[in-house]
Design a protein around this motif. Sequence first.
Motif, PDB file in Angstrom:
ATOM      1  N   GLU A 159      24.860 -29.826  16.030  1.00 15.63           N
ATOM      2  CA  GLU A 159      26.302 -30.088  16.025  1.00 15.63           C
ATOM      3  C   GLU A 159      26.573 -31.563  15.763  1.00 15.63           C
ATOM      4  N   THR A 181      28.676 -23.228  27.092  1.00 12.93           N
ATOM      5  CA  THR A 181      27.927 -24.481  27.001  1.00 12.93           C
ATOM      6  C   THR A 181      26.902 -24.538  28.121  1.00 12.93           C
ATOM      7  N   ASP A 232      37.468 -19.481  21.733  1.00 11.79           N
ATOM      8  CA  ASP A 232      36.478 -20.325  22.416  1.00 11.79           C
ATOM      9  C   ASP A 232      36.214 -19.824  23.828  1.00 11.79           C
ATOM     10  N   ARG A 286      23.819 -25.768  18.321  1.00  8.88           N
ATOM     11  CA  ARG A 286      24.804 -24.688  18.329  1.00  8.88           C
ATOM     12  C   ARG A 286      24.087 -23.394  17.952  1.00  8.88           C
ATOM     13  N   ILE A 329      28.674 -17.856  20.717  1.00  5.43           N
ATOM     14  CA  ILE A 329      28.148 -19.194  20.480  1.00  5.43           C
ATOM     15  C   ILE A 329      27.683 -19.784  21.817  1.00  5.43           C
ATOM     16  N   THR A 335      24.068 -19.423  17.428  1.00  8.73           N
ATOM     17  CA  THR A 335      24.928 -18.279  17.144  1.00  8.73           C
ATOM     18  C   THR A 335      24.138 -17.008  17.421  1.00  8.73           C
ATOM     19  N   ARG A 387      26.386 -23.439  23.085  1.00  9.68           N
ATOM     20  CA  ARG A 387      26.146 -24.854  22.796  1.00  9.68           C
ATOM     21  C   ARG A 387      25.107 -25.367  23.795  1.00  9.68           C
ATOM     22  N   VAL A 391      32.458 -18.885  23.368  1.00  5.13           N
ATOM     23  CA  VAL A 391      31.659 -20.107  23.396  1.00  5.13           C
ATOM     24  C   VAL A 391      31.287 -20.474  24.834  1.00  5.13           C
TER      25      VAL A 391
END
Length: 479
Positions: A86, A27, A21, A126, A147, A128, A149, A25
Amino acid sequence: MSDVWNTLVHGTVAARDVVWDLANVDTVRLGVTGLSGAGKTVFLVSLISNLLALVRGTGAVDSLPRFRKTLTDESGQLRLLDVKIESAGPSRVPRFAFEAFRATLAQPERPAWPVGTDKPAQIVLRLTLKARSTLGRWKDTFLGPRIVRLELFDYPGEWLLDLPLLEQSYQDWSAETLRLLNEEPRAALSVAFRAFLGALSPGAPADDRTAEHGFELYRDALRRCRREAELRWLQPGRFLTPGPWGDVPLHHFFPWTDAPGPLPGTLARQLHERFEAYKREIRETFFEPYFSAFDRQVVLVDVLGALFAGCTAFDDTSRALGRIGASYAKQLSGGWLFGRKIQHVAFVATKADYVDDLQRPHLQAMLEKMVESAPGAHGNALGRSFHFVSSLRCTSDANAPAKDGVVTRVVMGTKLGEEHQRAFYPGIVPAGDVPAVFWTKPFFVLPKLRPPLLQPGDASPVDHINLDSLLVDLIGDAL
């Protein structure tokens, strides 16, 4: 031994997930707001639909060409692999009802505009993506795709009007508010409230019923100002859009300047304390936990609606936007607000399809002037941008029959309740400053047009104007 082994295995998997993460990932938190009538709901439906259709679409229509170009790698391949909605999880904020709103627009018999919302809502996309650098491709091999978000937080634009209020005292706010209430058209729309103030004794004792009655009369005056005069600089914002809490005793105050110092046990002291409690409440329940978390912000504005409502309504909308712009300018230049700095604020003139293609840039120029109308509203140009958008296009451009050899550019649309298209010509939209002579002519009555029928399912794009350019400017660097 097996228990120890299981603990080690599960601990290793959990640690690996944390590392994954952290590496893969990101955000991005995007606040979406707008004063009533600006089209927040349709904007979000269009944005989500077109992002989903970008990777799932089955048709030949490329609805986000500029955005697609930003997400295309050197080999011409789209880096965006998938877009999903999500799960909401155990969130305190209601989920934005995307599917229900889109279904309303896709009704086969007669599509309809979704009902506007006056409460916060949230939805998370979400995204990708393939990596776009050499290091990224190495990470893609060993750790998987990247990823992003995209948290979309929808909230009433009237709440933004409380940003300047946070820096005011009760006395200063009351003086400014009552000065405006003594001017037309506010004066004619607040007769009952001002009569109530005139009957109050400066030394009146604290009383819940008096405070509530004054609040109700003041709130009714604000409602009439918005409904009958289309004014927008109306504080406090929660008096018009209270949100999920409704009207509570915390709101039971009103502007008053005729009392002496707020002595203990007096109505003046009660109003002063509730005003300060209101500021604490909105800071602790919205501005600090939610607003302060936004990385980027979209402020939608119905510029055309304000323009055709007349000089007073237009000036009042400019006052509201100028004060909001000044608050954001401080944020963009110094990061003073709640200890966090928003990276980008996009001010967006909506309903651009109601004017022809040659005049749409005028809406953007006019919006910029409105936002910069207040002292200190210029701010950091690197953190702010202006746009014109139609989230769901319901017109087409056309040339009207030539008169005296001059072709008039019009838009073709279908009014609600009608079955056939007709031409609309709103006249010349000023670019930037509105000249005084504009207000001496009859105003164009902005029609309510039927939305186009959307195809069912989230794999179908939504026709729009300029949404892809806004996305590039707003989140392109984060992808």
